[in-house]
Structures are given as structure tokens and as C-alpha cells.
Design a protein around this motif. Structure first.
Motif, PDB file in Angstrom:
ATOM      1  N   PHE A 101     -31.742  69.117  -0.362  1.00 63.18           N
ATOM      2  CA  PHE A 101     -32.682  69.750  -1.277  1.00 63.18           C
ATOM      3  C   PHE A 101     -31.866  70.811  -1.999  1.00 63.18           C
ATOM      4  O   PHE A 101     -31.258  71.669  -1.386  1.00 63.18           O
ATOM      5  CB  PHE A 101     -33.826  70.384  -0.496  1.00 63.18           C
ATOM      6  N   GLY A 102     -31.819  70.721  -3.307  1.00 74.85           N
ATOM      7  CA  GLY A 102     -31.060  71.689  -4.074  1.00 74.85           C
ATOM      8  C   GLY A 102     -29.833  71.045  -4.684  1.00 74.85           C
ATOM      9  O   GLY A 102     -29.726  69.832  -4.720  1.00 74.85           O
ATOM     10  N   PRO A 103     -28.926  71.844  -5.180  1.00 77.58           N
ATOM     11  CA  PRO A 103     -28.941  73.295  -5.116  1.00 77.58           C
ATOM     12  C   PRO A 103     -29.947  73.893  -6.104  1.00 77.58           C
ATOM     13  O   PRO A 103     -30.168  73.352  -7.176  1.00 77.58           O
ATOM     14  CB  PRO A 103     -27.517  73.682  -5.515  1.00 77.58           C
ATOM     15  N   ILE A 104     -30.530  74.988  -5.693  1.00 81.31           N
ATOM     16  CA  ILE A 104     -31.412  75.759  -6.559  1.00 81.31           C
ATOM     17  C   ILE A 104     -30.514  76.770  -7.256  1.00 81.31           C
ATOM     18  O   ILE A 104     -29.952  77.656  -6.610  1.00 81.31           O
ATOM     19  CB  ILE A 104     -32.519  76.477  -5.754  1.00 81.31           C
ATOM     20  N   ILE A 105     -30.342  76.608  -8.539  1.00 81.18           N
ATOM     21  CA  ILE A 105     -29.442  77.468  -9.298  1.00 81.18           C
ATOM     22  C   ILE A 105     -30.191  78.017 -10.511  1.00 81.18           C
ATOM     23  O   ILE A 105     -31.073  77.368 -11.049  1.00 81.18           O
ATOM     24  CB  ILE A 105     -28.164  76.710  -9.735  1.00 81.18           C
ATOM     25  N   THR A 106     -29.846  79.221 -10.908  1.00 84.79           N
ATOM     26  CA  THR A 106     -30.499  79.819 -12.070  1.00 84.79           C
ATOM     27  C   THR A 106     -29.655  79.683 -13.326  1.00 84.79           C
ATOM     28  O   THR A 106     -30.139  79.924 -14.423  1.00 84.79           O
ATOM     29  CB  THR A 106     -30.811  81.308 -11.831  1.00 84.79           C
ATOM     30  N   ARG A 107     -28.393  79.318 -13.160  1.00 88.01           N
ATOM     31  CA  ARG A 107     -27.502  79.017 -14.273  1.00 88.01           C
ATOM     32  C   ARG A 107     -26.663  77.818 -13.867  1.00 88.01           C
ATOM     33  O   ARG A 107     -26.233  77.726 -12.718  1.00 88.01           O
ATOM     34  CB  ARG A 107     -26.575  80.203 -14.561  1.00 88.01           C
ATOM     35  N   ALA A 108     -26.415  76.916 -14.779  1.00 86.64           N
ATOM     36  CA  ALA A 108     -25.601  75.744 -14.475  1.00 86.64           C
ATOM     37  C   ALA A 108     -24.127  76.149 -14.476  1.00 86.64           C
ATOM     38  O   ALA A 108     -23.596  76.551 -15.510  1.00 86.64           O
ATOM     39  CB  ALA A 108     -25.844  74.643 -15.493  1.00 86.64           C
ATOM     40  N   PRO A 109     -23.467  76.066 -13.312  1.00 88.34           N
ATOM     41  CA  PRO A 109     -22.048  76.433 -13.282  1.00 88.34           C
ATOM     42  C   PRO A 109     -21.219  75.446 -14.096  1.00 88.34           C
ATOM     43  O   PRO A 109     -21.486  74.248 -14.103  1.00 88.34           O
ATOM     44  CB  PRO A 109     -21.697  76.389 -11.802  1.00 88.34           C
ATOM     45  N   GLN A 110     -20.236  75.958 -14.785  1.00 91.65           N
ATOM     46  CA  GLN A 110     -19.402  75.162 -15.681  1.00 91.65           C
ATOM     47  C   GLN A 110     -17.988  75.012 -15.112  1.00 91.65           C
ATOM     48  O   GLN A 110     -17.554  75.801 -14.273  1.00 91.65           O
ATOM     49  CB  GLN A 110     -19.320  75.843 -17.052  1.00 91.65           C
ATOM     50  N   GLY A 111     -17.283  74.034 -15.603  1.00 91.69           N
ATOM     51  CA  GLY A 111     -15.859  73.873 -15.306  1.00 91.69           C
ATOM     52  C   GLY A 111     -15.553  73.870 -13.826  1.00 91.69           C
ATOM     53  O   GLY A 111     -16.206  73.185 -13.029  1.00 91.69           O
ATOM     54  N   ASP A 112     -14.528  74.646 -13.464  1.00 88.10           N
ATOM     55  CA  ASP A 112     -14.072  74.683 -12.068  1.00 88.10           C
ATOM     56  C   ASP A 112     -15.161  75.146 -11.111  1.00 88.10           C
ATOM     57  O   ASP A 112     -15.234  74.667  -9.985  1.00 88.10           O
ATOM     58  CB  ASP A 112     -12.840  75.590 -11.927  1.00 88.10           C
ATOM     59  N   ASP A 113     -16.028  76.066 -11.560  1.00 89.82           N
ATOM     60  CA  ASP A 113     -17.114  76.535 -10.696  1.00 89.82           C
ATOM     61  C   ASP A 113     -18.090  75.400 -10.395  1.00 89.82           C
ATOM     62  O   ASP A 113     -18.558  75.243  -9.269  1.00 89.82           O
ATOM     63  CB  ASP A 113     -17.866  77.704 -11.331  1.00 89.82           C
ATOM     64  N   GLY A 114     -18.419  74.614 -11.403  1.00 87.35           N
ATOM     65  CA  GLY A 114     -19.320  73.482 -11.202  1.00 87.35           C
ATOM     66  C   GLY A 114     -18.727  72.449 -10.265  1.00 87.35           C
ATOM     67  O   GLY A 114     -19.413  71.910  -9.391  1.00 87.35           O
ATOM     68  N   LEU A 115     -17.442  72.163 -10.450  1.00 87.79           N
ATOM     69  CA  LEU A 115     -16.774  71.206  -9.569  1.00 87.79           C
ATOM     70  C   LEU A 115     -16.677  71.740  -8.144  1.00 87.79           C
ATOM     71  O   LEU A 115     -16.855  70.989  -7.180  1.00 87.79           O
ATOM     72  CB  LEU A 115     -15.385  70.870 -10.109  1.00 87.79           C
ATOM     73  N   ALA A 116     -16.413  73.020  -8.000  1.00 83.64           N
ATOM     74  CA  ALA A 116     -16.334  73.624  -6.666  1.00 83.64           C
ATOM     75  C   ALA A 116     -17.679  73.529  -5.950  1.00 83.64           C
ATOM     76  O   ALA A 116     -17.735  73.250  -4.742  1.00 83.64           O
ATOM     77  CB  ALA A 116     -15.876  75.082  -6.765  1.00 83.64           C
ATOM     78  N   LEU A 117     -18.773  73.739  -6.682  1.00 84.42           N
ATOM     79  CA  LEU A 117     -20.091  73.618  -6.072  1.00 84.42           C
ATOM     80  C   LEU A 117     -20.314  72.190  -5.580  1.00 84.42           C
ATOM     81  O   LEU A 117     -20.770  71.967  -4.460  1.00 84.42           O
ATOM     82  CB  LEU A 117     -21.188  74.036  -7.061  1.00 84.42           C
ATOM     83  N   TRP A 118     -20.002  71.199  -6.428  1.00 85.82           N
ATOM     84  CA  TRP A 118     -20.169  69.801  -6.018  1.00 85.82           C
ATOM     85  C   TRP A 118     -19.300  69.485  -4.797  1.00 85.82           C
ATOM     86  O   TRP A 118     -19.782  68.913  -3.818  1.00 85.82           O
ATOM     87  CB  TRP A 118     -19.811  68.845  -7.156  1.00 85.82           C
ATOM     88  N   ASP A 119     -18.040  69.857  -4.857  1.00 84.29           N
ATOM     89  CA  ASP A 119     -17.132  69.550  -3.751  1.00 84.29           C
ATOM     90  C   ASP A 119     -17.586  70.225  -2.463  1.00 84.29           C
ATOM     91  O   ASP A 119     -17.460  69.650  -1.376  1.00 84.29           O
ATOM     92  CB  ASP A 119     -15.701  69.956  -4.113  1.00 84.29           C
ATOM     93  N   SER A 120     -18.153  71.406  -2.574  1.00 84.15           N
ATOM     94  CA  SER A 120     -18.683  72.098  -1.387  1.00 84.15           C
ATOM     95  C   SER A 120     -19.859  71.341  -0.800  1.00 84.15           C
ATOM     96  O   SER A 120     -19.985  71.217   0.423  1.00 84.15           O
ATOM     97  CB  SER A 120     -19.116  73.518  -1.751  1.00 84.15           C
ATOM     98  N   MET A 121     -20.727  70.821  -1.665  1.00 81.45           N
ATOM     99  CA  MET A 121     -21.867  70.041  -1.171  1.00 81.45           C
ATOM    100  C   MET A 121     -21.400  68.784  -0.453  1.00 81.45           C
ATOM    101  O   MET A 121     -21.936  68.423   0.598  1.00 81.45           O
ATOM    102  CB  MET A 121     -22.804  69.681  -2.318  1.00 81.45           C
ATOM    103  N   VAL A 122     -20.404  68.123  -1.007  1.00 82.00           N
ATOM    104  CA  VAL A 122     -19.866  66.924  -0.362  1.00 82.00           C
ATOM    105  C   VAL A 122     -19.297  67.289   0.999  1.00 82.00           C
ATOM    106  O   VAL A 122     -19.538  66.597   1.998  1.00 82.00           O
ATOM    107  CB  VAL A 122     -18.809  66.243  -1.263  1.00 82.00           C
ATOM    108  N   THR A 123     -18.560  68.388   1.071  1.00 86.25           N
ATOM    109  CA  THR A 123     -17.989  68.837   2.349  1.00 86.25           C
ATOM    110  C   THR A 123     -19.086  69.118   3.363  1.00 86.25           C
ATOM    111  O   THR A 123     -19.012  68.676   4.521  1.00 86.25           O
ATOM    112  CB  THR A 123     -17.125  70.095   2.140  1.00 86.25           C
TER     113      THR A 123
END
Length: 188
Positions: free
Chosen positions: A142-164
């Protein structure tokens, strides 16, 4: 916001195939008839019928175009009572799909797809739900609940963290209190 993050960062940068699925807060939450939530959730549920009609004949990309146009109108234009015909027109889709708005025959499919998502995360959540394949099978959050869409490296880091986190047996939840409202940015 989560969909915007997926589209802007994850899909092109991780070359992922994204399948857009419905979740009906009307079916899930069963609001009291006559309540404000009932009317709002029933309207969006009926728009999901239209989205499923679009997807059934035109595929996942067309479903996404309907969903994206609906998001623009609701979140950017602040038009909560948008009609199916307006969304279809704005997305460049066949206007005949508007008939699905009142067609209850789509409800079983919406329920089935929603249940598949809830099976990944449990019934005590809302939307968004992200499901993906891992070496141990399909996982979801469920989520991520975010108030701003992270861009670039931050967005990829969020995805990779979820996969981990999804790969870690025994990991279940992260949470903190939200202190800001969504910032939708420019109208896409």
C-alpha cells in the motif's frame, strides 16, 4: 502522486511494464447511502466502469490515458463532478465508452481486480497499491503515499528501496504522520 512518480521515473528508467488496475473505494468502504462519501465514491466507481470498458477494447495504454485525464481534471482542475464524456473527449478516446458509466456488468470485473490487489497487501489499506514480481513471487505494498512525485535519482531510489523491502522476509510496514498536502505541480 504515486502514479505520476511511476510514469515520470520508474516506467522509463526501469523499463517496467505497468498495468493499471482499478480499486473502488465505493465497493471497498461501502459508504452509507446519502452520505457525501457515498455520492463521491459512487461517481468515481462509475468512472472506473468506463475505464474498464476502455481497457477491454483498447488495452492498458488507453486505460492509462483515461485515468491520467481523470487525474488532471480532478486534481489539477479541481473538477470533482467531471463526466465520463468529458474525460473520454480529453483523452481522445471513443465516446461510446461513456455508456459503461451506468452499466453494472463491469462491477464484477472491478471487484475481481481490486481483490487481486488487496490479496497482495491485506484489506486494511486503501489506494494506491503497487504490486510487482520478486524472486519469491508477486509482492505488493500500500503506497507509497507521497505529497510530491520524486524525480530523477530520488524517484529511482524510492523504487529501488521498495523492491528491496519487498524481498525482505518479515518486512511489513513503514509509516509516519503526514504533515503536508499533495503538491500536484504543473498540469501534465
Amino acid at each position: 502522486m504515486t502514479a505520476r512518480w511511476v510514469v515520470d521515473v520508474v516506467k522509463p528508467e526501469r523499463d517496467l511494464e505497468v498495468t493499471w488496475q482499478p480499486i473502488s473505494l465505493f465497493l471497498k468502504n461501502e459508504p452509507e447511502p446519502g452520505s457525501k462519501a457515498h455520492d463521491r465514491y459512487f461517481h468515481t466507481h462509475r468512472l472506473l466502469r468506463v475505464m474498464e470498458s476502455v481497457g477491454a477494447t483498447s488495452g492498458n495504454d488507453a486505460s492509462f490515458e483515461f485515468y491520467w485525464e481523470l487525474g488532471r481534471r480532478i486534481h489539477h482542475d479541481q473538477t470533482l463532478e467531471v463526466s465520463a464524456a468529458e474525460v473520454l473527449d480529453g483523452a481522445g478516446l471513443d465516446p461510446s465508452h461513456a455508456a459503461a458509466y451506468d452499466d453494472e456488468s463491469w462491477d464484477a470485473l472491478i471487484q475481481k481486480k481490486m481483490n487481486a490487489g488487496l490479496e497482495l497487501v491485506g484489506d486494511d489499506v486503501g489506494t494506491p497499491i503497487i504490486g510487482f514480481d520478486t524472486p519469491t513471487g508477486k509482492q505488493g505494498f500500500f503506497g507509497p503515499i507521497i505529497t510530491r512525485a520524486p524525480q530523477g535519482d530520488d524517484g529511482l531510489a524510492l523504487w529501488d528501496s521498495m523492491v528491496t523491502m519487498a524481498r525482505m522476509e518479515g518486512f511489513w510496514e513503514l509509516k509516519r504522520t503526514r504533515t503536508e498536502q499533495p503538491d500536484f505541480g504543473e498540469r501534465p
